[in-house]
Scaffold this motif. Structure first.
Motif, PDB file in Angstrom:
ATOM      1  N   CYS A  65       0.827  -1.212   0.000  1.00 28.47           N
ATOM      2  CA  CYS A  65       0.000   0.000   0.000  1.00 28.47           C
ATOM      3  C   CYS A  65       0.858   1.257   0.000  1.00 28.47           C
ATOM      4  CB  CYS A  65      -0.938  -0.007   1.209  1.00 28.47           C
ATOM      5  SG  CYS A  65      -2.287  -1.198   1.098  1.00 28.47           S
ATOM      6  N   LEU A  66       1.976   1.238   0.746  1.00 28.77           N
ATOM      7  CA  LEU A  66       2.887   2.384   0.764  1.00 28.77           C
ATOM      8  C   LEU A  66       3.475   2.615  -0.624  1.00 28.77           C
ATOM      9  CD1 LEU A  66       4.494   4.563   2.282  1.00 28.77           C
ATOM     10  CD2 LEU A  66       6.188   2.798   2.823  1.00 28.77           C
ATOM     11  N   TYR A  67       3.869   1.535  -1.293  1.00 29.28           N
ATOM     12  CA  TYR A  67       4.417   1.654  -2.650  1.00 29.28           C
ATOM     13  C   TYR A  67       3.395   2.296  -3.591  1.00 29.28           C
ATOM     14  CZ  TYR A  67       5.897   0.240  -7.323  1.00 29.28           C
ATOM     15  OH  TYR A  67       6.249   0.248  -8.657  1.00 29.28           O
ATOM     16  N   MET A  68       2.152   1.795  -3.559  1.00 33.10           N
ATOM     17  CA  MET A  68       1.121   2.333  -4.454  1.00 33.10           C
ATOM     18  C   MET A  68       0.736   3.751  -4.073  1.00 33.10           C
ATOM     19  SD  MET A  68      -1.282  -1.032  -5.110  1.00 33.10           S
ATOM     20  CE  MET A  68      -1.537  -1.358  -3.366  1.00 33.10           C
ATOM     21  N   ARG A  69       0.734   4.044  -2.773  1.00 33.57           N
ATOM     22  CA  ARG A  69       0.414   5.409  -2.325  1.00 33.57           C
ATOM     23  C   ARG A  69       1.477   6.380  -2.804  1.00 33.57           C
ATOM     24  NH1 ARG A  69      -2.170   9.276  -1.859  1.00 33.57           N
ATOM     25  NH2 ARG A  69      -2.969  10.230   0.034  1.00 33.57           N
ATOM     26  N   ARG A 115     -15.685  -3.510   3.752  1.00 34.93           N
ATOM     27  CA  ARG A 115     -15.830  -2.559   4.863  1.00 34.93           C
ATOM     28  C   ARG A 115     -14.473  -2.196   5.467  1.00 34.93           C
ATOM     29  NH1 ARG A 115     -19.175  -5.462   8.221  1.00 34.93           N
ATOM     30  NH2 ARG A 115     -20.960  -4.642   7.052  1.00 34.93           N
ATOM     31  N   TYR A 116     -13.572  -3.169   5.582  1.00 33.86           N
ATOM     32  CA  TYR A 116     -12.279  -2.926   6.226  1.00 33.86           C
ATOM     33  C   TYR A 116     -11.126  -2.886   5.219  1.00 33.86           C
ATOM     34  CZ  TYR A 116     -14.996  -4.043  10.376  1.00 33.86           C
ATOM     35  OH  TYR A 116     -15.946  -4.038  11.362  1.00 33.86           O
ATOM     36  N   SER A 117     -11.436  -2.646   3.966  1.00 32.05           N
ATOM     37  CA  SER A 117     -10.411  -2.699   2.920  1.00 32.05           C
ATOM     38  C   SER A 117      -9.433  -1.524   2.952  1.00 32.05           C
ATOM     39  CB  SER A 117     -11.088  -2.756   1.536  1.00 32.05           C
ATOM     40  OG  SER A 117     -11.892  -1.603   1.328  1.00 32.05           O
ATOM     41  N   LEU A 118      -9.785  -0.450   3.647  1.00 30.01           N
ATOM     42  CA  LEU A 118      -8.944   0.756   3.613  1.00 30.01           C
ATOM     43  C   LEU A 118      -7.976   0.860   4.789  1.00 30.01           C
ATOM     44  CD1 LEU A 118     -11.581   3.453   2.553  1.00 30.01           C
ATOM     45  CD2 LEU A 118     -10.036   2.144   1.084  1.00 30.01           C
ATOM     46  N   VAL A 119      -7.953  -0.135   5.670  1.00 34.30           N
ATOM     47  CA  VAL A 119      -7.189   0.041   6.916  1.00 34.30           C
ATOM     48  C   VAL A 119      -5.703   0.270   6.668  1.00 34.30           C
ATOM     49  CG1 VAL A 119      -8.803  -1.209   8.403  1.00 34.30           C
ATOM     50  CG2 VAL A 119      -7.060  -2.490   7.147  1.00 34.30           C
ATOM     51  N   LEU A 176      -4.152   1.484   3.860  1.00 37.30           N
ATOM     52  CA  LEU A 176      -3.919   2.791   3.242  1.00 37.30           C
ATOM     53  C   LEU A 176      -4.118   3.912   4.257  1.00 37.30           C
ATOM     54  CD1 LEU A 176      -5.582   2.313  -0.266  1.00 37.30           C
ATOM     55  CD2 LEU A 176      -3.194   2.884   0.169  1.00 37.30           C
ATOM     56  N   LEU A 177      -5.101   3.755   5.140  1.00 34.18           N
ATOM     57  CA  LEU A 177      -5.304   4.753   6.186  1.00 34.18           C
ATOM     58  C   LEU A 177      -4.095   4.819   7.116  1.00 34.18           C
ATOM     59  CD1 LEU A 177      -9.054   4.135   7.088  1.00 34.18           C
ATOM     60  CD2 LEU A 177      -8.077   6.294   6.284  1.00 34.18           C
ATOM     61  N   LEU A 178      -3.504   3.665   7.408  1.00 28.92           N
ATOM     62  CA  LEU A 178      -2.330   3.644   8.279  1.00 28.92           C
ATOM     63  C   LEU A 178      -1.129   4.300   7.602  1.00 28.92           C
ATOM     64  CD1 LEU A 178      -1.052   2.792  10.929  1.00 28.92           C
ATOM     65  CD2 LEU A 178      -0.603   0.538   9.921  1.00 28.92           C
ATOM     66  N   VAL A 179      -1.019   4.154   6.282  1.00 30.63           N
ATOM     67  CA  VAL A 179       0.066   4.814   5.552  1.00 30.63           C
ATOM     68  C   VAL A 179      -0.003   6.325   5.747  1.00 30.63           C
ATOM     69  CG1 VAL A 179       0.925   5.361   3.229  1.00 30.63           C
ATOM     70  CG2 VAL A 179       0.362   2.996   3.822  1.00 30.63           C
ATOM     71  N   ASP A 180      -1.224   6.872   5.719  1.00 35.85           N
ATOM     72  CA  ASP A 180      -1.396   8.320   5.844  1.00 35.85           C
ATOM     73  C   ASP A 180      -1.546   8.788   7.287  1.00 35.85           C
ATOM     74  OD1 ASP A 180      -1.252   8.634   3.125  1.00 35.85           O
ATOM     75  OD2 ASP A 180      -3.411   8.780   2.797  1.00 35.85           O
ATOM     76  N   ASN A 181      -1.881   7.867   8.194  1.00 41.56           N
ATOM     77  CA  ASN A 181      -2.160   8.257   9.583  1.00 41.56           C
ATOM     78  C   ASN A 181      -1.502   7.250  10.531  1.00 41.56           C
ATOM     79  OD1 ASN A 181      -4.524  10.367   8.991  1.00 41.56           O
ATOM     80  ND2 ASN A 181      -4.919   8.534   7.781  1.00 41.56           N
ATOM     81  N   LYS A 182      -0.201   7.347  10.663  1.00 39.98           N
ATOM     82  CA  LYS A 182       0.528   6.356  11.460  1.00 39.98           C
ATOM     83  C   LYS A 182       0.239   6.443  12.953  1.00 39.98           C
ATOM     84  CE  LYS A 182       4.350   5.904   8.182  1.00 39.98           C
ATOM     85  NZ  LYS A 182       3.666   6.679   7.125  1.00 39.98           N
ATOM     86  N   ASP A 183      -0.358   7.551  13.390  1.00 37.07           N
ATOM     87  CA  ASP A 183      -0.656   7.697  14.807  1.00 37.07           C
ATOM     88  C   ASP A 183      -2.011   7.123  15.190  1.00 37.07           C
ATOM     89  OD1 ASP A 183      -1.873   9.616  13.223  1.00 37.07           O
ATOM     90  OD2 ASP A 183      -2.016  11.077  14.854  1.00 37.07           O
ATOM     91  N   MET A 184      -2.805   6.692  14.229  1.00 33.56           N
ATOM     92  CA  MET A 184      -4.115   6.133  14.535  1.00 33.56           C
ATOM     93  C   MET A 184      -3.972   4.748  15.148  1.00 33.56           C
ATOM     94  SD  MET A 184      -6.445   7.281  11.224  1.00 33.56           S
ATOM     95  CE  MET A 184      -7.967   6.632  11.937  1.00 33.56           C
ATOM     96  N   SER A 185      -4.830   4.442  16.106  1.00 36.20           N
ATOM     97  CA  SER A 185      -4.816   3.127  16.736  1.00 36.20           C
ATOM     98  C   SER A 185      -5.500   2.104  15.825  1.00 36.20           C
ATOM     99  CB  SER A 185      -5.536   3.180  18.084  1.00 36.20           C
ATOM    100  OG  SER A 185      -6.933   3.404  17.893  1.00 36.20           O
ATOM    101  N   LEU A 215      -8.426   2.879  13.078  1.00 36.87           N
ATOM    102  CA  LEU A 215      -8.284   2.545  11.663  1.00 36.87           C
ATOM    103  C   LEU A 215      -9.485   1.752  11.168  1.00 36.87           C
ATOM    104  CD1 LEU A 215      -4.523   1.497  11.686  1.00 36.87           C
ATOM    105  CD2 LEU A 215      -5.471   3.471  10.478  1.00 36.87           C
ATOM    106  N   MET A 216      -9.942   0.807  11.960  1.00 40.05           N
ATOM    107  CA  MET A 216     -11.072  -0.018  11.549  1.00 40.05           C
ATOM    108  C   MET A 216     -12.362   0.796  11.524  1.00 40.05           C
ATOM    109  SD  MET A 216     -10.153  -3.613  13.473  1.00 40.05           S
ATOM    110  CE  MET A 216     -11.537  -4.451  12.723  1.00 40.05           C
ATOM    111  N   ARG A 217     -12.545   1.644  12.512  1.00 33.91           N
ATOM    112  CA  ARG A 217     -13.746   2.489  12.520  1.00 33.91           C
ATOM    113  C   ARG A 217     -13.746   3.470  11.356  1.00 33.91           C
ATOM    114  NH1 ARG A 217     -13.170   2.404  18.332  1.00 33.91           N
ATOM    115  NH2 ARG A 217     -11.865   4.275  18.216  1.00 33.91           N
ATOM    116  N   GLU A 218     -12.570   4.029  11.066  1.00 29.46           N
ATOM    117  CA  GLU A 218     -12.479   4.994   9.969  1.00 29.46           C
ATOM    118  C   GLU A 218     -12.716   4.319   8.623  1.00 29.46           C
ATOM    119  OE1 GLU A 218     -11.902   9.020   8.698  1.00 29.46           O
ATOM    120  OE2 GLU A 218     -12.590   7.959  10.470  1.00 29.46           O
TER     121      GLU A 218
END
Length: 316
Positions: free
Chosen positions: A97-101, A196-200, A202-211, A215-218
């Protein structure tokens, strides 16, 4: 950051993915080859570690082990293999995901991106385990009823009795088709949960401080109203391949009464499989970057406006 329902069409997202992949197809295929090599290597090592003691036990028993031993060893081998995959899946999925991002944000993807997830190994292991547990629970919703149906049908056939399936379907192949269709229907909740949880990652790549729970809720929140859109995007890329395999499976099920038809369908299935194995080095990067463009549209980073580069690339 403003979030919105996906506004880009499938054609626009795929077109933009081709822009990002321009001059990057070879490197992306190499990344896929590296990931496949790692997964295969882990599976081989796990299988070897499992089979060595099992083989020694079988030799020492001198053939006195019953059929239950074979079942037990198969289960143990599968558990160990999946456990080994779980240990590396999170960091490698994050790295992909980091590579594609980085391809989509102008930084430029690097092969070293694939291993960046090991720097936050604990978090990714927990995230992968939790998401995997949830998806496994949804999969059981499909597996348990299907196992019950298969048990009823097979036990009726072995006992020479007939139930509602055989009363309605005269041919065993028709029963197999029914089971296949029911399995597809029962897997719908699992597919919805996967989306539903497919973005976790990619979200972590952009938001490393999220728990992990954040991440799952977002991901769940962002995919609300967008799951069908993502499903159609994926289907538009791999739909033709899936359709061919589905048709071939139906043909093989219906060809049990005809050995000649069985041979033809088996050859076609083999050719399609070989074609897919070759084509996946083009397909998977295209699929992954299209998915990343979908994500960037959700978070408001991209819109439906086309760039001059996109106008030069035909939509397929």
């Amino acid at each position: 950051m403003n979030y919105n329902i996906v506004t880009m069409s499938n054609e626009q997202m795929k077109n933009r993915a081709k822009v990002f992949l321009k001059n990057n197809w070879g490197k992306s295929a190499l990344c896929l080859l590296i990931l496949l090599g790692i997964y295969m290597g882990v599976c081989m090592v796990a299988g070897t570690i499992t089979m060595v003691p099992i083989t020694l036990i079988a030799i020492s028993a001198a053939g006195e082990l019953g059929p239950g031993f074979s079942v037990m060893t198969s289960v143990v081998s599968m558990v160990i293999t999946y456990g080994a995959i779980l240990l590396i899946a999170g960091p490698l999925l994050y790295g992909a995901c980091l590579y594609m991002r980085n391809l989509t944000n102008g930084v430029g993807g690097k092969i070293s991106d694939l291993f960046a997830g090991f720097k936050m190994y604990g978090k990714l292991l927990g995230l992968t385990a939790l998401v995997g547990l949830i998806l496994f629970a949804w999969m059981l919703i499909a597996l348990i009823p299907m196992m019950g149906i298969v048990f009823v049908i097979t036990s009726s056939a072995m006992n020479g009795t007939y139930n509602v399936f055989y009363d309605y379907f005269a041919e065993p192949s028709a029963v197999l088709v029914l089971i296949y269709l029911l399995s597809l229907i029962l897997y719908i909740p699992y597919i919805i949960a996967s989306l539903r949880y497919s973005l976790v990652y990619l979200l972590l790549v952009d938001n490393k401080d999220m728990s992990i729970m954040e991440l799952m809720r977002e991901s769940k929140r962002l995919m609300k109203g967008n799951k069908w859109k993502l499903f159609l995007l994926m289907l538009s890329i791999v739909g033709a391949i899936v359709a061919v395999f589905v048709v071939l499976v139906f043909v093989m099920m219906a060809s049990f009464a005809s050995p000649a038809l069985m041979i033809i369908s088996s050859v076609l299935l083999l050719l399609c499989t070989l074609g897919f194995l070759v084509g996946m080095f083009w397909l998977y990067p295209y699929l992954g970057v299209s998915f990343t463009v979908f994500y960037t549209n959700i978070i408001g980073e991209t819109d439906g406006a086309e760039t001059p580069m996109e106008n030069q690339i035909p939509i397929q």
